[in-house]
Design a protein around this motif. Structure first.
Motif, PDB file in Angstrom:
ATOM      1  N   UNK A  42       1.131   8.245 -13.247  1.00 55.55           N
ATOM      2  CA  UNK A  42       0.023   7.912 -12.619  1.00 55.55           C
ATOM      3  C   UNK A  42       0.046   6.233 -11.563  1.00 55.55           C
ATOM      4  N   UNK A  43       0.506   5.225 -12.341  1.00 54.56           N
ATOM      5  CA  UNK A  43       0.601   4.343 -11.717  1.00 54.56           C
ATOM      6  C   UNK A  43       1.629   4.267 -10.331  1.00 54.56           C
ATOM      7  N   UNK A  44       2.823   5.213 -10.625  1.00 55.23           N
ATOM      8  CA  UNK A  44       3.710   5.268  -9.659  1.00 55.23           C
ATOM      9  C   UNK A  44       3.140   5.859  -8.492  1.00 55.23           C
ATOM     10  N   UNK A  45       2.292   6.998  -8.732  1.00 56.65           N
ATOM     11  CA  UNK A  45       1.760   7.691  -7.709  1.00 56.65           C
ATOM     12  C   UNK A  45       0.824   7.039  -6.836  1.00 56.65           C
ATOM     13  N   UNK A  46       0.116   6.024  -7.577  1.00 55.44           N
ATOM     14  CA  UNK A  46      -1.276   5.229  -7.077  1.00 55.44           C
ATOM     15  C   UNK A  46      -0.353   4.236  -6.199  1.00 55.44           C
ATOM     16  N   UNK A  47       0.731   3.680  -6.594  1.00 48.19           N
ATOM     17  CA  UNK A  47       1.362   2.581  -5.750  1.00 48.19           C
ATOM     18  C   UNK A  47       2.112   3.394  -4.599  1.00 48.19           C
ATOM     19  N   UNK A  48       2.527   4.321  -4.769  1.00 49.07           N
ATOM     20  CA  UNK A  48       3.062   5.087  -3.262  1.00 49.07           C
ATOM     21  C   UNK A  48       2.162   5.283  -2.466  1.00 49.07           C
ATOM     22  N   UNK A  49       0.915   5.895  -2.904  1.00 44.84           N
ATOM     23  CA  UNK A  49      -0.148   6.271  -2.068  1.00 44.84           C
ATOM     24  C   UNK A  49      -0.929   5.089  -1.318  1.00 44.84           C
ATOM     25  N   UNK A  50      -1.127   4.004  -2.464  1.00 48.69           N
ATOM     26  CA  UNK A  50      -1.637   2.965  -1.697  1.00 48.69           C
ATOM     27  C   UNK A  50      -0.909   2.091  -0.675  1.00 48.69           C
ATOM     28  N   UNK A  51       0.633   2.191  -0.859  1.00 52.44           N
ATOM     29  CA  UNK A  51       1.343   1.588   0.275  1.00 52.44           C
ATOM     30  C   UNK A  51       1.314   2.438   1.501  1.00 52.44           C
ATOM     31  N   UNK A  52       1.307   3.641   1.457  1.00 50.86           N
ATOM     32  CA  UNK A  52       1.159   4.640   2.605  1.00 50.86           C
ATOM     33  C   UNK A  52      -0.146   4.420   3.206  1.00 50.86           C
ATOM     34  N   UNK A  53      -1.221   4.138   2.510  1.00 51.52           N
ATOM     35  CA  UNK A  53      -2.537   3.656   3.114  1.00 51.52           C
ATOM     36  C   UNK A  53      -2.553   2.546   4.004  1.00 51.52           C
ATOM     37  N   UNK A  54      -1.764   1.437   3.393  1.00 55.91           N
ATOM     38  CA  UNK A  54      -1.465   0.194   4.153  1.00 55.91           C
ATOM     39  C   UNK A  54      -0.821   0.391   5.302  1.00 55.91           C
ATOM     40  N   UNK A  55       0.293   1.322   5.510  1.00 59.62           N
ATOM     41  CA  UNK A  55       1.018   1.597   6.683  1.00 59.62           C
ATOM     42  C   UNK A  55       0.027   2.313   7.639  1.00 59.62           C
ATOM     43  N   UNK A  56      -0.844   3.330   7.202  1.00 60.15           N
ATOM     44  CA  UNK A  56      -1.832   4.078   8.045  1.00 60.15           C
ATOM     45  C   UNK A  56      -2.621   3.353   8.638  1.00 60.15           C
ATOM     46  N   UNK A  57      -3.401   2.246   7.816  1.00 57.94           N
ATOM     47  CA  UNK A  57      -4.330   1.380   8.354  1.00 57.94           C
ATOM     48  C   UNK A  57      -4.108  -0.149   8.647  1.00 57.94           C
ATOM     49  N   UNK A  58      -2.755  -0.085   9.018  1.00 53.13           N
ATOM     50  CA  UNK A  58      -2.143  -1.589   9.143  1.00 53.13           C
ATOM     51  C   UNK A  58      -2.426  -2.346  10.439  1.00 53.13           C
ATOM     52  N   UNK A  59      -2.866  -1.470  11.411  1.00 60.37           N
ATOM     53  CA  UNK A  59      -3.410  -1.886  12.673  1.00 60.37           C
ATOM     54  C   UNK A  59      -4.706  -2.780  12.443  1.00 60.37           C
ATOM     55  N   UNK A  60      -5.567  -2.478  11.439  1.00 62.67           N
ATOM     56  CA  UNK A  60      -6.653  -3.149  11.050  1.00 62.67           C
ATOM     57  C   UNK A  60      -6.639  -4.595  10.727  1.00 62.67           C
ATOM     58  N   UNK A  61      -5.519  -5.215  10.235  1.00 61.77           N
ATOM     59  CA  UNK A  61      -5.363  -6.596   9.810  1.00 61.77           C
ATOM     60  C   UNK A  61      -4.248  -7.148  10.977  1.00 61.77           C
ATOM     61  N   UNK A  62      -4.090  -8.528  10.730  1.00 61.64           N
ATOM     62  CA  UNK A  62      -3.178  -8.956  11.615  1.00 61.64           C
ATOM     63  C   UNK A  62      -2.012  -9.822  10.968  1.00 61.64           C
ATOM     64  N   UNK A  63      -1.591  -9.335   9.875  1.00 65.20           N
ATOM     65  CA  UNK A  63      -0.316 -10.344   9.430  1.00 65.20           C
ATOM     66  C   UNK A  63       0.227  -9.531   8.252  1.00 65.20           C
ATOM     67  N   UNK A  64       1.426  -9.927   7.569  1.00 61.27           N
ATOM     68  CA  UNK A  64       1.903  -9.271   6.283  1.00 61.27           C
ATOM     69  C   UNK A  64       3.152  -8.433   6.645  1.00 61.27           C
ATOM     70  N   UNK A  65       3.493  -7.302   6.156  1.00 65.19           N
ATOM     71  CA  UNK A  65       4.460  -6.480   6.285  1.00 65.19           C
ATOM     72  C   UNK A  65       4.379  -5.682   7.315  1.00 65.19           C
ATOM     73  N   UNK A  66       3.241  -5.058   7.782  1.00 63.61           N
ATOM     74  CA  UNK A  66       3.135  -4.192   8.598  1.00 63.61           C
ATOM     75  C   UNK A  66       2.520  -4.620  10.139  1.00 63.61           C
TER      76      UNK A  66
END
Length: 210
Positions: free
Chosen positions: A10-34
């Motif tokens: 569960x934590x592995x899957x949660x982390x993976x999907x959370x990161x993919x959400x960060x990639x998908x909605x990265x344009x909403x923010x202005x800094x960081x990895x993406x």
């Protein structure tokens, strides 16, 4: 544990999907990895707070500052406040993991679960600030270190070689081999592969009987 499969899926899957959400909605923010928005296209935070005029000065109730000072203030907000939103994803993954384990074990009282959750959230925020203020680490490195330490802690908790291997592969993908969105995608695939491997593994009781 009975015939249950490893809980760390569960934590592995949660982390993976959370990161993919960060990639998908990265344009909403202005800094960081993406997200690396050009400075010219950004709007000053202090324009909203102070109202920077055409003359390049901001004022509010008699307080004035130059456009350069306003830009420096905005930069400090961006760095300290983690406007990329990634830190909030890290906190969400930790909180979700704590709640999942608490529900599965059913051995801890609610106040102990709340104390563990709150203490962990505070520790993550403090570690992130220490990484920036004391070691001058960028957001990419701080996030990767926090998540790698979390995976290492999960490997120790579960006595799992698989999670330890996932942690090693995660840090390689997140820092050594790639940066930006590619790092997030590759590290997401690593942890999701670990989650699927855990789900497809044989239950412990069945493995002991054979």
């Amino acid at each position: 544990m009975g015939n249950e499969r490893p809980r760390y899926w569960f934590p592995l899957a949660l982390l993976g999907f959370a990161q993919l959400l960060v990639v998908a909605f990265g344009g909403m923010w202005s800094g960081g990895w993406f997200a690396y928005a050009p400075a010219a296209g950004r709007r000053f935070l202090t324009q909203d707070l102070y109202g920077v005029g055409d003359g390049g000065y901001a004022s509010l109730y008699g307080v004035e500052m130059s456009r350069e000072t306003a830009a420096a203030l905005d930069a400090s907000f961006d760095i300290a406040g983690r406007t990329d939103g990634w830190l909030f994803a890290v906190l969400a993954v930790y909180l979700g993991t704590v709640l999942f384990y608490a529900i599965r074990t059913k051995a801890l009282r609610w106040w102990k679960v709340a104390a563990i959750a709150l203490g962990g959230l505070v520790a993550i925020v403090l570690a992130d600030l220490v990484g920036y203020w004391e070691f001058d680490l960028d957001g990419d490195t701080r996030s990767a270190i926090l998540l790698t330490l979390g995976l290492a802690g999960l490997a120790w908790l579960e006595r799992s070689v698989l999670v330890l291997v996932v942690a090693a592969a995660f840090v390689l993908c997140a820092i050594v081999f790639a940066r930006g969105q590619l790092a997030l995608v590759l590290s997401s695939l690593v942890v999701l592969a670990g989650a699927f491997a855990a789900l497809l593994s044989r239950p412990k009781a069945a493995a002991e009987e054979s």
